[in-house]
Design an enzyme around this catalytic site. Structure first.
Site, PDB file in Angstrom:
ATOM      1  N   ASP A   1      -0.349  -5.676   0.402  1.00  0.00           N
ATOM      2  CA  ASP A   1      -1.646  -5.948  -0.220  1.00  0.00           C
ATOM      3  C   ASP A   1      -1.517  -7.277  -0.946  1.00  0.00           C
ATOM      4  O   ASP A   1      -0.533  -7.515  -1.658  1.00  0.00           O
ATOM      5  CB  ASP A   1      -2.014  -4.854  -1.226  1.00  0.00           C
TER       6      ASP A   1
ATOM      7  N   CYS B   1       0.862  -1.173   0.000  1.00  0.00           N
ATOM      8  CA  CYS B   1       0.000   0.000   0.000  1.00  0.00           C
ATOM      9  C   CYS B   1       0.906   1.232   0.000  1.00  0.00           C
ATOM     10  O   CYS B   1       1.772   1.363   0.869  1.00  0.00           O
ATOM     11  CB  CYS B   1      -0.893   0.004   1.239  1.00  0.00           C
TER      12      CYS B   1
END
Length: 135
Positions: free
Chosen positions: A45, A38
């Site tokens: 992520d 992120c």
């Protein structure tokens, strides 16, 4: 391990000759272990990336595709950007008739995201809706 510049990621991808260029067929590769970071929080992520394409003269070689996807592991990049970057890079290297990337990101903060990006090669597809608008 060395971090690869975003503009150099296509160098990781390798191709091989499509032995059936006169046939329309679909190739689907599913990578359930994609990871990026992120850009806001630096937290990982996780996503499943589905590559679906109709090859023309070239196909993507799987081991290089795996290494290509792994190269995003330490990159801070938004879902939408990474999905479109993957599509752009694969289209550049393989020049397919059609390609679609579907990125299904795991739930974070109560929201799950699915990003889809598509490419149509004008030599093989005509956009009927656009054609109607032009007439």
């Amino acid at each position: 391990k060395k971090t690869i510049n975003m503009n150099e990621k296509t160098k990781i991808l390798e191709t091989f000759e499509n032995k059936y260029p006169d046939r329309d067929y679909t190739v689907t590769h599913i990578a359930p272990e994609f990871t990026s970071l992120c850009p806001k929080t630096g937290q990982p992520d996780f996503a499943t990336i589905t590559l679906e394409y109709e090859p023309d003269k070239l196909c993507v070689e799987l081991k290089s595709y795996k290494f290509y996807l792994q190269s995003y592991r330490n990159d801070g990049i938004f879902f939408e950007s990474v999905t479109n970057k993957i599509l752009d890079d694969l289209v550049e290297v393989t020049q397919p008739r059609y390609m679609k990337i579907t990125a299904e990101f795991n739930t974070r903060g109560g929201i799950s995201s699915v990003i889809e990006a598509e490419y149509y090669n004008d030599e093989f597809y005509e956009d009927e809706e656009e054609g109607e608008l032009l007439n």
